[in-house]
Design a protein around this motif. Structure first.
Motif, PDB file in Angstrom:
ATOM      1  N   THR A   6       5.980  -1.972  14.850  1.00  0.00           N
ATOM      2  CA  THR A   6       6.742  -0.853  14.320  1.00  0.00           C
ATOM      3  C   THR A   6       8.068  -1.353  13.784  1.00  0.00           C
ATOM      4  N   GLY A   7       8.500  -0.722  12.704  1.00  0.00           N
ATOM      5  CA  GLY A   7       9.779  -1.060  12.083  1.00  0.00           C
ATOM      6  C   GLY A   7      10.863  -0.152  12.602  1.00  0.00           C
ATOM      7  N   ASP A   8      11.939  -0.050  11.827  1.00  0.00           N
ATOM      8  CA  ASP A   8      13.033   0.840  12.191  1.00  0.00           C
ATOM      9  C   ASP A   8      12.503   2.258  12.327  1.00  0.00           C
ATOM     10  N   ALA A   9      13.036   2.990  13.255  1.00  0.00           N
ATOM     11  CA  ALA A   9      12.667   4.391  13.493  1.00  0.00           C
ATOM     12  C   ALA A   9      11.196   4.543  13.843  1.00  0.00           C
ATOM     13  N   GLY A  10      10.567   3.477  14.368  1.00  0.00           N
ATOM     14  CA  GLY A  10       9.193   3.572  14.849  1.00  0.00           C
ATOM     15  C   GLY A  10       8.134   3.640  13.768  1.00  0.00           C
ATOM     16  N   ARG A  11       8.477   3.305  12.513  1.00  0.00           N
ATOM     17  CA  ARG A  11       7.485   3.342  11.445  1.00  0.00           C
ATOM     18  C   ARG A  11       6.466   2.227  11.634  1.00  0.00           C
ATOM     19  N   ARG A  12       5.237   2.492  11.226  1.00  0.00           N
ATOM     20  CA  ARG A  12       4.165   1.511  11.282  1.00  0.00           C
ATOM     21  C   ARG A  12       4.376   0.447  10.204  1.00  0.00           C
ATOM     22  N   VAL A  13       4.314  -0.820  10.592  1.00  0.00           N
ATOM     23  CA  VAL A  13       4.427  -1.934   9.653  1.00  0.00           C
ATOM     24  C   VAL A  13       3.048  -2.569   9.545  1.00  0.00           C
ATOM     25  N   VAL A  14       2.561  -2.706   8.305  1.00  0.00           N
ATOM     26  CA  VAL A  14       1.205  -3.200   8.088  1.00  0.00           C
ATOM     27  C   VAL A  14       1.174  -4.076   6.842  1.00  0.00           C
ATOM     28  N   LEU A  15       0.392  -5.144   6.891  1.00  0.00           N
ATOM     29  CA  LEU A  15       0.161  -5.977   5.724  1.00  0.00           C
ATOM     30  C   LEU A  15      -1.086  -5.448   5.029  1.00  0.00           C
ATOM     31  N   ALA A  16      -0.950  -5.108   3.752  1.00  0.00           N
ATOM     32  CA  ALA A  16      -2.079  -4.589   2.967  1.00  0.00           C
ATOM     33  C   ALA A  16      -2.576  -5.682   2.031  1.00  0.00           C
ATOM     34  N   PHE A  17      -3.875  -5.983   2.101  1.00  0.00           N
ATOM     35  CA  PHE A  17      -4.490  -7.003   1.256  1.00  0.00           C
ATOM     36  C   PHE A  17      -5.645  -6.384   0.484  1.00  0.00           C
ATOM     37  N   ASP A  18      -6.160  -7.126  -0.508  1.00  0.00           N
ATOM     38  CA  ASP A  18      -7.253  -6.634  -1.349  1.00  0.00           C
ATOM     39  C   ASP A  18      -8.586  -6.778  -0.613  1.00  0.00           C
ATOM     40  N   GLY A  19      -9.106  -5.680  -0.151  1.00  0.00           N
ATOM     41  CA  GLY A  19     -10.365  -5.675   0.588  1.00  0.00           C
ATOM     42  C   GLY A  19     -11.579  -5.946  -0.272  1.00  0.00           C
ATOM     43  N   ASP A  20     -11.426  -5.923  -1.593  1.00  0.00           N
ATOM     44  CA  ASP A  20     -12.531  -6.232  -2.494  1.00  0.00           C
ATOM     45  C   ASP A  20     -12.636  -7.722  -2.786  1.00  0.00           C
ATOM     46  N   CYS A  21     -11.657  -8.494  -2.335  1.00  0.00           N
ATOM     47  CA  CYS A  21     -11.609  -9.928  -2.622  1.00  0.00           C
ATOM     48  C   CYS A  21     -12.065 -10.728  -1.403  1.00  0.00           C
ATOM     49  N   PRO A  37      -1.417 -12.670  14.993  1.00  0.00           N
ATOM     50  CA  PRO A  37      -0.221 -11.857  14.746  1.00  0.00           C
ATOM     51  C   PRO A  37      -0.340 -10.494  15.422  1.00  0.00           C
ATOM     52  N   ARG A  38       0.803  -9.942  15.772  1.00  0.00           N
ATOM     53  CA  ARG A  38       0.820  -8.597  16.359  1.00  0.00           C
ATOM     54  C   ARG A  38       0.765  -7.527  15.288  1.00  0.00           C
ATOM     55  N   MET A  39       1.055  -7.916  14.047  1.00  0.00           N
ATOM     56  CA  MET A  39       1.028  -6.964  12.952  1.00  0.00           C
ATOM     57  C   MET A  39      -0.407  -6.725  12.499  1.00  0.00           C
ATOM     58  N   GLU A  40      -0.694  -5.526  12.142  1.00  0.00           N
ATOM     59  CA  GLU A  40      -2.006  -5.173  11.617  1.00  0.00           C
ATOM     60  C   GLU A  40      -2.104  -5.546  10.143  1.00  0.00           C
ATOM     61  N   ALA A  41      -3.228  -6.126   9.759  1.00  0.00           N
ATOM     62  CA  ALA A  41      -3.516  -6.424   8.355  1.00  0.00           C
ATOM     63  C   ALA A  41      -4.755  -5.622   7.982  1.00  0.00           C
ATOM     64  N   VAL A  42      -4.645  -4.813   6.931  1.00  0.00           N
ATOM     65  CA  VAL A  42      -5.745  -3.937   6.543  1.00  0.00           C
ATOM     66  C   VAL A  42      -5.963  -3.994   5.036  1.00  0.00           C
ATOM     67  N   ALA A  43      -7.190  -3.732   4.630  1.00  0.00           N
ATOM     68  CA  ALA A  43      -7.493  -3.627   3.204  1.00  0.00           C
ATOM     69  C   ALA A  43      -6.725  -2.434   2.645  1.00  0.00           C
ATOM     70  N   TRP A  44      -6.039  -2.655   1.532  1.00  0.00           N
ATOM     71  CA  TRP A  44      -5.246  -1.554   0.981  1.00  0.00           C
ATOM     72  C   TRP A  44      -6.118  -0.373   0.595  1.00  0.00           C
ATOM     73  N   GLN A  45      -7.389  -0.637   0.312  1.00  0.00           N
ATOM     74  CA  GLN A  45      -8.295   0.437  -0.081  1.00  0.00           C
ATOM     75  C   GLN A  45      -8.529   1.435   1.056  1.00  0.00           C
ATOM     76  N   THR A  46      -8.199   1.065   2.295  1.00  0.00           N
ATOM     77  CA  THR A  46      -8.384   1.962   3.437  1.00  0.00           C
ATOM     78  C   THR A  46      -7.137   2.771   3.769  1.00  0.00           C
ATOM     79  N   LEU A  47      -6.037   2.473   3.078  1.00  0.00           N
ATOM     80  CA  LEU A  47      -4.796   3.190   3.331  1.00  0.00           C
ATOM     81  C   LEU A  47      -4.772   4.498   2.540  1.00  0.00           C
ATOM     82  N   PRO A  48      -3.960   5.451   2.948  1.00  0.00           N
ATOM     83  CA  PRO A  48      -3.893   6.735   2.234  1.00  0.00           C
ATOM     84  C   PRO A  48      -3.460   6.544   0.780  1.00  0.00           C
ATOM     85  N   PRO A  49      -4.126   7.237  -0.150  1.00  0.00           N
ATOM     86  CA  PRO A  49      -3.784   7.103  -1.574  1.00  0.00           C
ATOM     87  C   PRO A  49      -2.319   7.400  -1.874  1.00  0.00           C
TER      88      PRO A  49
END
Length: 135
Positions: A6-21, A37-49
């Protein structure tokens, strides 16, 4: 999956990568497996538009580090941020090293070259090719 950082004010910090690659997927899996790593890495295609749409052109070209609904960093500095959350001291040190001014410059150049050639990297396919910029 890794627990979120989590970042400042408890915001979620996430690394977004190209899930099609395939290369991007393999690279992130390697980092997750080796650096834990403790940070979550997710395909950007799964994040909210509503989060990704303003950044689609960048997401096609580089990983982005999201802190809540804002982009904190992209490319090599974003990967350095991911490594900086590693539970392994060596990888945390590499993450900090990559943030040093001259090293950051060199890392950006290497990142841009790799990203521009990711379809030629191990695991890469034609689907990995970075689209040409629209001018």
């Amino acid at each position: 999956m890794n627990s979120s950082v989590t970042g400042d004010a408890g915001r979620r910090v996430v690394l977004a990568f190209d899930g099609d690659c395939g290369f991007c997927q393999a690279a992130v899996r390697q980092i997750q497996r080796r650096a834990s790593p403790r940070m979550e890495a997710v395909a950007w295609q799964t994040l909210p538009p509503e989060l990704t749409e303003p950044h689609l052109e960048r997401l096609d070209r580089e990983v982005l580090l999201f802190d809540g609904d804002r982009v904190r960093d992209g490319g090599a500095p974003a990967l350095a941020g991911l490594l900086g959350t590693s539970t392994v001291r060596t990888y945390r040190s590499v993450g900090r090293f990559l943030q040093l001014p001259l090293i950051r410059l060199a890392a950006n150049l290497v990142y841009r070259w790799v990203a521009g050639n990711r379809q030629r990297m191990p695991g890469g396919t034609a689907a990995c090719a970075v689209p040409r910029p629209h001018h």
